[in-house]
Design a protein around this motif. Structure first.
Motif, PDB file in Angstrom:
ATOM      1  N   HIS A 109       4.559 -13.057  -2.775  1.00  0.00           N
ATOM      2  CA  HIS A 109       4.713 -14.511  -2.747  1.00  0.00           C
ATOM      3  C   HIS A 109       5.424 -15.005  -4.002  1.00  0.00           C
ATOM      4  CE1 HIS A 109       2.172 -14.988   0.791  1.00  0.00           C
ATOM      5  NE2 HIS A 109       1.367 -14.106   0.250  1.00  0.00           N
ATOM      6  N   ARG A 136       2.223  -5.653   1.995  1.00  0.00           N
ATOM      7  CA  ARG A 136       1.030  -4.800   2.145  1.00  0.00           C
ATOM      8  C   ARG A 136       0.642  -4.220   0.793  1.00  0.00           C
ATOM      9  NH1 ARG A 136       2.593  -1.368   7.473  1.00  0.00           N
ATOM     10  NH2 ARG A 136       2.942  -3.185   8.792  1.00  0.00           N
ATOM     11  N   ASP A 154       0.690 -14.150  -6.235  1.00  0.00           N
ATOM     12  CA  ASP A 154       0.014 -13.475  -5.135  1.00  0.00           C
ATOM     13  C   ASP A 154      -1.486 -13.738  -5.166  1.00  0.00           C
ATOM     14  OD1 ASP A 154       2.408 -12.333  -4.283  1.00  0.00           O
ATOM     15  OD2 ASP A 154       1.964 -10.348  -5.115  1.00  0.00           O
ATOM     16  N   PHE A 179      -3.500 -16.312  -2.857  1.00  0.00           N
ATOM     17  CA  PHE A 179      -3.509 -16.177  -1.399  1.00  0.00           C
ATOM     18  C   PHE A 179      -4.671 -15.306  -0.928  1.00  0.00           C
ATOM     19  CE2 PHE A 179       0.660 -17.423  -2.672  1.00  0.00           C
ATOM     20  CZ  PHE A 179       1.041 -18.331  -1.701  1.00  0.00           C
ATOM     21  N   PRO A 180      -5.690 -15.934  -0.301  1.00  0.00           N
ATOM     22  CA  PRO A 180      -6.880 -15.184   0.131  1.00  0.00           C
ATOM     23  C   PRO A 180      -6.553 -14.004   1.042  1.00  0.00           C
ATOM     24  CG  PRO A 180      -7.225 -17.546   0.437  1.00  0.00           C
ATOM     25  CD  PRO A 180      -5.789 -17.354   0.040  1.00  0.00           C
ATOM     26  N   GLN A 181      -5.595 -14.182   1.951  1.00  0.00           N
ATOM     27  CA  GLN A 181      -5.292 -13.100   2.895  1.00  0.00           C
ATOM     28  C   GLN A 181      -4.721 -11.873   2.188  1.00  0.00           C
ATOM     29  OE1 GLN A 181      -3.731 -15.980   2.614  1.00  0.00           O
ATOM     30  NE2 GLN A 181      -1.567 -15.855   3.086  1.00  0.00           N
ATOM     31  N   LEU A 182      -4.077 -12.070   1.062  1.00  0.00           N
ATOM     32  CA  LEU A 182      -3.527 -10.922   0.338  1.00  0.00           C
ATOM     33  C   LEU A 182      -4.648 -10.135  -0.340  1.00  0.00           C
ATOM     34  CD1 LEU A 182      -0.769  -9.669  -0.067  1.00  0.00           C
ATOM     35  CD2 LEU A 182      -0.584 -10.895  -2.201  1.00  0.00           C
ATOM     36  N   SER A 220      -7.680 -10.119   0.531  1.00  0.00           N
ATOM     37  CA  SER A 220      -8.563  -9.535   1.543  1.00  0.00           C
ATOM     38  C   SER A 220      -8.102  -8.121   1.902  1.00  0.00           C
ATOM     39  CB  SER A 220      -8.639 -10.415   2.791  1.00  0.00           C
ATOM     40  OG  SER A 220      -7.423 -10.407   3.506  1.00  0.00           O
ATOM     41  N   GLN A 221      -6.809  -7.844   1.736  1.00  0.00           N
ATOM     42  CA  GLN A 221      -6.322  -6.479   1.945  1.00  0.00           C
ATOM     43  C   GLN A 221      -6.955  -5.525   0.938  1.00  0.00           C
ATOM     44  OE1 GLN A 221      -2.054  -5.768   2.330  1.00  0.00           O
ATOM     45  NE2 GLN A 221      -1.782  -7.965   2.625  1.00  0.00           N
ATOM     46  N   ARG A 266     -10.451 -15.353  -5.702  1.00  0.00           N
ATOM     47  CA  ARG A 266     -10.014 -14.438  -4.651  1.00  0.00           C
ATOM     48  C   ARG A 266     -10.681 -13.067  -4.820  1.00  0.00           C
ATOM     49  NH1 ARG A 266      -8.236 -18.881  -3.730  1.00  0.00           N
ATOM     50  NH2 ARG A 266     -10.219 -18.708  -2.664  1.00  0.00           N
ATOM     51  N   GLU A 305     -14.427 -13.240  -3.872  1.00  0.00           N
ATOM     52  CA  GLU A 305     -14.584 -13.269  -2.411  1.00  0.00           C
ATOM     53  C   GLU A 305     -14.592 -11.864  -1.819  1.00  0.00           C
ATOM     54  OE1 GLU A 305     -12.254 -17.506  -1.590  1.00  0.00           O
ATOM     55  OE2 GLU A 305     -11.172 -15.609  -1.367  1.00  0.00           O
ATOM     56  N   GLN A 306     -13.848 -10.960  -2.432  1.00  0.00           N
ATOM     57  CA  GLN A 306     -13.716  -9.600  -1.906  1.00  0.00           C
ATOM     58  C   GLN A 306     -14.636  -8.597  -2.603  1.00  0.00           C
ATOM     59  OE1 GLN A 306     -12.080  -8.977   0.854  1.00  0.00           O
ATOM     60  NE2 GLN A 306     -11.603 -11.156   0.882  1.00  0.00           N
TER      61      GLN A 306
END
Length: 139
Positions: free
Chosen positions: A35, A51, A69, A72-75, A77-78, A108, A111-112
């Motif tokens: 990002h 990825r 980067d 971004f939560p979705q990143l 989460s990987q 972030r 969260e993980q």
């Protein structure tokens, strides 16, 4: 190593990436910033598939993101899905986003349930454990 590779004359001349050479000297990780910051950086940056990668080390499973980067939560989460123990986050902040950018990245990571080491050239560098406790900080 966090690198900025410039290739003048290309339509997107900047590769903002994180690379790791393994003990055998071969490339173990080659991650491109997913990002780029909107505006000039995004206009000139090469991006890949976004990825995350993990690398087994004596310190655990290590992954990396770069700067923005971390927002971004979705990143991140990987990293959790890959079972990363530590995420490295080299960054280049500036006063207007110090310390908020580091704090966003820490959320972030919390969260993980991963440890985060965010190193920034012009802002708050901080290492967090998987529960969000600050292990070290320097601004």
């Amino acid at each position: 190593m966090a690198l900025g590779v410039l290739s003048p004359g290309q339509s997107k001349p900047l590769e903002n990436k994180f690379v790791v050479a393994g003990p055998d000297g071969k490339m173990s990780m080659d991650y491109y910033k997913a990002h780029p910051v909107p505006g000039d950086e995004a206009a000139m940056s090469v991006t890949k598939d976004g990825r995350l990668q993990v690398m087994e080390t004596p310190f655990g499973r290590i992954s990396a993101i770069i700067c923005f980067d971390g927002d971004f939560p979705q990143l991140l989460s990987q990293a959790g899905a890959l079972g990363a123990d530590i995420v490295l986050d080299p960054s280049n902040d500036w006063r207007a986003i110090d310390p908020w950018h580091t704090e966003m990245a820490s959320f972030r990571a919390i969260e993980q349930g991963i440890n985060l080491d965010r190193l920034t050239s012009h802002g708050l560098s901080e290492a967090f454990d998987y529960q969000g406790r600050t292990l070290a900080a320097l601004d």
